[in-house]
Design an enzyme around this catalytic site. Structure first.
Site, PDB file in Angstrom:
ATOM      1  N   THR A 216       0.955  -0.994  -0.329  1.00 11.89           N
ATOM      2  CA  THR A 216      -0.282   0.112  -0.079  1.00 11.89           C
ATOM      3  C   THR A 216       0.495   1.210   0.021  1.00 11.89           C
ATOM      4  O   THR A 216       1.960   1.318   0.596  1.00 11.89           O
ATOM      5  CB  THR A 216      -0.790  -0.172   1.199  1.00 11.89           C
ATOM      6  OG1 THR A 216      -1.753  -0.883   1.502  1.00 11.89           O
ATOM      7  CG2 THR A 216      -1.731   1.551   1.604  1.00 11.89           C
ATOM      8  N   ARG A 244     -14.083  -7.281  -0.034  1.00 12.69           N
ATOM      9  CA  ARG A 244     -13.965  -8.005   1.775  1.00 12.69           C
ATOM     10  C   ARG A 244     -13.096  -6.076   1.031  1.00 12.69           C
ATOM     11  O   ARG A 244     -13.048  -5.193   0.301  1.00 12.69           O
ATOM     12  CB  ARG A 244     -12.553  -7.992   1.449  1.00 12.69           C
ATOM     13  CG  ARG A 244     -12.123  -7.880   2.752  1.00 12.69           C
ATOM     14  CD  ARG A 244     -10.324  -7.254   2.460  1.00 12.69           C
ATOM     15  NE  ARG A 244      -9.808  -7.369   3.156  1.00 12.69           N
ATOM     16  CZ  ARG A 244      -8.796  -6.439   3.581  1.00 12.69           C
ATOM     17  NH1 ARG A 244      -8.081  -5.646   2.728  1.00 12.69           N
ATOM     18  NH2 ARG A 244      -7.646  -6.234   3.853  1.00 12.69           N
ATOM     19  N   GLY A 246     -10.382  -3.036   3.687  1.00  9.97           N
ATOM     20  CA  GLY A 246      -9.227  -3.560   4.069  1.00  9.97           C
ATOM     21  C   GLY A 246      -9.720  -2.125   5.297  1.00  9.97           C
ATOM     22  O   GLY A 246     -10.738  -1.406   5.819  1.00  9.97           O
ATOM     23  N   ASP A 247      -8.188  -1.334   5.905  1.00 14.83           N
ATOM     24  CA  ASP A 247      -8.197  -0.553   6.884  1.00 14.83           C
ATOM     25  C   ASP A 247      -7.754   0.749   5.824  1.00 14.83           C
ATOM     26  O   ASP A 247      -7.903   1.810   6.165  1.00 14.83           O
ATOM     27  CB  ASP A 247      -6.806  -0.975   7.669  1.00 14.83           C
ATOM     28  CG  ASP A 247      -5.482  -0.753   7.269  1.00 14.83           C
ATOM     29  OD1 ASP A 247      -5.889  -1.356   5.464  1.00 14.83           O
ATOM     30  OD2 ASP A 247      -4.857  -0.572   7.095  1.00 14.83           O
TER      31      ASP A 247
HETATM   32  N1  ASP Z   1      -3.561  -2.057   4.464  1.00 14.15           N
HETATM   33  C1  ASP Z   1      -3.665  -3.153   3.418  1.00 14.15           C
HETATM   34  C2  ASP Z   1      -5.256  -3.775   3.603  1.00 14.15           C
HETATM   35  O1  ASP Z   1      -5.483  -4.578   4.065  1.00 14.15           O
HETATM   36  C3  ASP Z   1      -3.070  -3.622   2.934  1.00 14.15           C
HETATM   37  C4  ASP Z   1      -1.323  -2.796   2.460  1.00 14.15           C
HETATM   38  O2  ASP Z   1      -1.016  -2.451   3.140  1.00 14.15           O
HETATM   39  O3  ASP Z   1      -0.809  -3.559   1.513  1.00 14.15           O
HETATM   40  O4  ASP Z   1      -6.051  -3.692   2.820  1.00 14.15           O
END
Ligand code: ASP
Length: 351
Positions: A216, A244, A246-247
């Site tokens: 990310t 899904r 994510g954060d």
């Molecule tokens: N935090 C991101 C997610 O869970 C993944 C990442 O940091 O690459 O979607």
């Protein structure tokens, strides 16, 4: 008698007017002086290109230098925006756009594939001055998701748009829309194939997830006006299922900014960052406990997230220009520049 009274009142009135005019002048002068002097000295910028298991043995010298060069190029662009008086928002957007356009990272072009072999992108942005925020989730055709998140913040009454609506809104806002194929690169297709093969063999890929390099991208900045901003953009995690989320698009989990405290952008196993409300927790530890940004980040990443079994890292900058680049993995692509123009570019945790 009446005339004398009138004249006396007129004289008093003129004095009052004269004084208030001078007062106004003084006030305006002071305001200008303040505006001129209100530029803070310690502006700065931090970027990341994802955390994860990175070993020197796995990384070729060539790839190592390609990553470092890219990080250096990006941070210098963000820094020069700030140095020339640009806002932290502009610096964050431009820096992230450059990483989204590069296939080196898991954001924009080069993002990871979900379990259906599709690319679904998430991004969020937060303005530390106003506490305004914008986010987009699960988009497939917006070239620069961080710019879409900013448009949501600026030009809609909402904070978060999902899927088709987010794409329609971005189109209306004049953002560049691309064919979904634009984002695909062979490396990510191969990664999905590999993880699917392992998934067939074992019931679930918990251990495999632990070995993932996240990738990310994020940027936090403090501009000369003392305003903080944070942005994060991602493709999520390889083989993620059923739409899904994510954060990254969740304000307070993968991204947060508040002029009272700090700006934070996260990378890592998103589910753990949501459950720990990571970015906001760092800000809260600073606000309520008076911790330094480095102490707060260490506690959240190395104690709280790690204790639940999650891995990843954060970058942060506080209102005085102090920074944090914390991780519980053995690497995180990261770079920093302070107002003096000192530059730091790192990959491994022991650097
Ligand atoms: N935090 C991101 C997610 O869970 C993944 C990442 O940091 O690459 O979607």
């Amino acid at each position: 008698m009446y005339l004398i009274f009138k004249i006396r009142s007129l004289i008093i009135l003129s004095f009052v007017l004269l004084f208030s005019f001078n007062g106004c002048k003084d006030f305006t002068y002071n305001q200008n002086k303040l505006a001129k002097n209100s530029e803070i000295e310690n502006f700065g910028i931090v970027i990341h290109g994802g955390a994860g298991t990175m070993s020197r043995e796995e990384m070729t010298k060539e790839m190592d230098s390609i990553y470092r060069k890219k990080l250096e190029e990006v941070i210098k662009v963000g820094y020069s925006i700030l140095k020339n008086g640009g806002t932290s928002q502009e610096a964050v957007e431009k820096s992230i756009n450059l990483m989204e356009d590069s296939s080196l990272f898991n954001a924009g072009k080069g993002a990871v594939l979900n379990s259906n072999g599709e690319i679904e992108l998430d991004a969020s942005f937060m303005d530390g001055k106003t506490l305004n925020a914008g986010a987009i989730v699960g988009v497939k055709t917006i070239k620069n998701p961080i710019s879409a998140a900013i448009k949501v913040m600026e030009n809609s009454p909402h904070v978060m748009f999902f899927g088709k609506g987010a794409e329609q809104f971005s189109k209306m806002q004049g953002l560049e829309i691309v064919d979904p194929n634009y984002f695909f690169i062979q490396k990510r297709i191969d990664e999905l194939k590999r993880i699917k093969l392992k998934e067939k063999k074992s019931s679930f890929v918990h251990d495999e997830l632990k070995n993932i390099k996240y990738g990310t991208v994020g940027c936090v900045a403090l501009d000369k006006k003392g305003n903080l901003a944070a942005g994060t953009s991602t493709g999520g995690m390889t083989n993620k299922k059923w739409n899904r989320i994510g954060d990254v698009p969740i304000i307070g989990a993968g991204n947060y900014a508040n002029n009272k405290t700090c700006a934070i952008s996260a990378t890592g196993w998103g589910e753990f960052f949501i459950r720990n409300v990571v970015a906001h927790d760092i800000s809260a530890l600073m606000e309520y406990k008076g911790l330094k940004i480095s102490e707060a980040s260490k506690i959240v990443i190395n104690e709280k997230v790690a204790k639940l079994g999650g891995d990843g890292g954060v970058i942060g900058i506080d209102r005085n220009g102090n920074i944090a680049m914390e991780m519980n993995t053995n690497g995180m692509y990261r770079a920093h520049m302070n107002s003096k123009g000192d530059i730091v570019v790192k990959i491994y945790s022991d650097e």
